[in-house]
Design a protein around this motif. Structure first.
Motif, short mmCIF file in Angstrom:
data_model
loop_
_atom_site.label_atom_id
_atom_site.label_comp_id
_atom_site.label_asym_id
_atom_site.label_seq_id
_atom_site.Cartn_x
_atom_site.Cartn_y
_atom_site.Cartn_z
N TYR A 221 -3.17 13.01 -1.41
CA TYR A 221 -3.36 11.97 -0.21
C TYR A 221 -4.73 11.89 0.15
O TYR A 221 -5.16 10.75 0.29
N THR B 150 0.80 -1.31 -0.01
CA THR B 150 -0.17 0.03 0.25
C THR B 150 0.82 1.36 0.12
O THR B 150 0.59 2.29 -0.58
N TRP C 58 -6.03 2.19 2.76
CA TRP C 58 -5.69 3.07 3.41
C TRP C 58 -5.83 2.97 5.19
O TRP C 58 -5.00 3.02 5.89
N GLU D 180 -8.94 4.60 -2.12
CA GLU D 180 -8.35 3.10 -1.53
C GLU D 180 -8.70 2.95 -0.14
O GLU D 180 -7.65 2.67 0.68
N THR D 181 -9.75 3.27 0.32
CA THR D 181 -10.14 3.34 1.66
C THR D 181 -9.70 2.29 2.42
O THR D 181 -8.93 2.40 3.62
N ALA E 175 -7.08 8.22 -0.08
CA ALA E 175 -7.65 7.68 1.14
C ALA E 175 -9.20 7.57 0.59
O ALA E 175 -9.82 6.45 1.07
N CYS F 282 -8.51 13.65 6.09
CA CYS F 282 -8.88 12.14 5.59
C CYS F 282 -9.91 11.38 6.46
O CYS F 282 -10.95 10.78 6.17
N LEU G 213 0.69 4.06 -2.55
CA LEU G 213 0.60 5.58 -2.13
C LEU G 213 1.59 6.44 -2.83
O LEU G 213 1.27 7.45 -3.11
N HIS H 287 -4.02 13.91 7.22
CA HIS H 287 -4.47 12.79 7.65
C HIS H 287 -5.67 12.91 8.52
O HIS H 287 -6.66 12.27 8.27
#
Length: 199
Positions: free
Chosen positions: A95, A66, A106, A102-103, A99, A166, A70, A163
């Motif tokens: 970013y 992952t 992520w 590709e939850t 997220a 997200c 990313l 983050h």
């Protein structure tokens, strides 16, 4: 049921990781188990333990893939404009979009916690640093009065803040954002961060 001799160790590893990603996409982290992965590739769970040290080892390797994905995503979507601030914002937007796109993968990066006392392998930390390097590179033109350590720390603080945006989006808590979109929040965050960082 396949026999171990049907595939090489590396082939089994790749098959298992691909199956793990598929299960993760459909069921999330809680649905991931060595039994399900083994069943998906036609092997016994015992065979997987000849390839991975444990379920934790398999998850770390999944997360490593992952991080590779990313990095490629950020590199492909990052801005290459004349204004360094715009490039940093493009990274933040990329970013957030990763997220959202590709939850499950992520989420696994942060849902999985190593056992107490366990240290992540060097190869994993190298992949993580490679991702952070993108933010550090975008910050450097804006920080000629800052040390390398300050830039490194600032990149991680900014990442932690993005983050958080997200997390609100992925967990459907944008009602806490005051009516702003993720893009608007990212723009305000980056603008205010740079205002203080460049001072």
């Amino acid at each position: 049921m396949a026999r171990r001799s049907d595939h090489s160790r590396e082939e089994i590893r790749e098959m298992a990781l691909a199956a793990g990603e598929s299960i993760l996409a459909q069921e999330g982290y809680k649905g991931l188990s060595t039994r399900k992965v083994a069943s998906a590739i036609g092997y016994t769970a015992g065979t997987l333990y000849l390839v991975f040290e444990s379920l934790e080892d398999m998850v770390i390797q999944l997360n490593g893939r992952t991080l590779d994905a990313l990095y490629k995503w950020l590199h492909a979507h990052a801005g290459q404009g004349a204004e360094p601030g715009d490039n940093l914002l493009a990274l933040a937007d990329a970013y957030i979009s990763f997220a959202e796109t590709e939850t499950p993968r992520w989420n696994l990066l942060f849902e999985f916690i190593t056992a107490e006392g366990e240290v992540l392998p060097d190869w994993y930390l190298a992949k993580l640093s490679k991702v952070f390097d993108l933010a550090e590179t975008a910050l450097k033109p804006l920080a000629d009065h800052r040390s390398a350590l300050e830039i490194q720390q600032a990149a991680r603080v900014l990442w932690a803040s993005v983050h958080g945006i997200c997390t609100l989006k992925v967990h459907h808590r944008m009602d806490l954002s005051g009516g702003q979109s993720t893009g608007e929040m990212a723009r305000m965050l980056v603008d205010n961060f740079l205002h203080g960082f460049q001072a």
